[in-house]
Design a protein around this motif. Structure first.
Motif, short mmCIF file in Angstrom:
data_model
loop_
_atom_site.label_atom_id
_atom_site.label_comp_id
_atom_site.label_asym_id
_atom_site.label_seq_id
_atom_site.Cartn_x
_atom_site.Cartn_y
_atom_site.Cartn_z
N ASP A 165 -4.92 -7.39 5.94
CA ASP A 165 -4.18 -7.22 4.69
C ASP A 165 -4.74 -6.12 3.79
O ASP A 165 -4.48 -6.11 2.59
N PHE A 166 -5.54 -5.20 4.36
CA PHE A 166 -6.06 -4.11 3.55
C PHE A 166 -5.89 -2.76 4.27
O PHE A 166 -5.19 -1.89 3.78
N SER A 223 -0.74 0.81 -2.97
CA SER A 223 -1.55 1.39 -4.04
C SER A 223 -2.52 2.44 -3.50
O SER A 223 -3.04 3.26 -4.25
N ASP A 249 -2.55 -1.12 4.07
CA ASP A 249 -1.43 -2.05 4.01
C ASP A 249 -0.85 -2.12 2.61
O ASP A 249 0.31 -2.47 2.41
N ASN A 250 -1.64 -1.78 1.61
CA ASN A 250 -1.25 -1.84 0.21
C ASN A 250 -0.74 -0.46 -0.22
O ASN A 250 -1.42 0.54 -0.03
#
Length: 173
Positions: free
Chosen positions: A82-83, A122, A119-120
């Motif tokens: 998830d990162f 940002s 994955d983000n």
């Protein structure tokens, strides 16, 4: 990492492994192959939603008991769930000098391609080359050397390694 890049990396590793196996087949080695040694590293790390897998085959040619020169390949897969996911691949050239039997000095130029996909949204995905020049010293016994190396090109703000100093273990057969 793009499929084309993955195929290139795995093709290079397959060729290197084939050369390693082929060099062991013949009972009568040529003078060249008698001076070649193979080694490398395998790494597996798992924990806290993280995965790190590395493969790094190497070969050196011993000019004599004191001086050797070699080539290496490297591939690493790093994933933090998830990162991000990162693929590092490239090669190196290493020079080894043994001023006395128990001491090994080394210089290694490493060039790695770094592909990182976050994955983000940002964070921006990254794709760049990382160059390292390691100078090292170690204690040698038989085919194994343990020591420390220093990356003279290390920059704190832009580097895949968190520190310029790195311990190492080298084993050649």
């Amino acid at each position: 990492m793009k499929n084309y890049d993955q195929k290139k990396v795995f093709s290079l590793i397959a060729i290197f492994v084939f050369m390693l196996g082929f060099s062991q087949v013949s009972p009568q080695k040529s003078e060249f192959w008698k001076k070649v040694q193979f080694g490398g590293g395998l790494g597996l790390g798992f924990g806290n939603n993280a995965t790190n897998i590395s493969v790094a085959p190497n070969a050196i040619y011993n000019f004599n008991e004191k001086v050797a020169l070699g080539l290496g390949l490297q591939y690493s897969y790093i994933r933090q769930k998830d990162f991000y996911t990162s693929h590092l691949y490239g090669g190196s050239i290493i020079g080894l000098v043994n001023p006395i039997r128990e001491i090994q000095l080394s210089a290694e130029l490493e060039e790695l391609r770094v592909n990182t996909d976050f994955d983000n949204a940002s964070f921006t995905s990254d794709d760049y080359w990382n160059t390292a020049l390691f100078l090292g010293a170690g204690y040698r016994t038989n085919n194994a050397t343990i020591g420390i190396r220093y990356n003279v090109l290390h920059k704190d703000d832009n580097n895949i390694y968190t520190t310029a100093f790195m311990p190492f273990v080298r084993i050649y057969f």
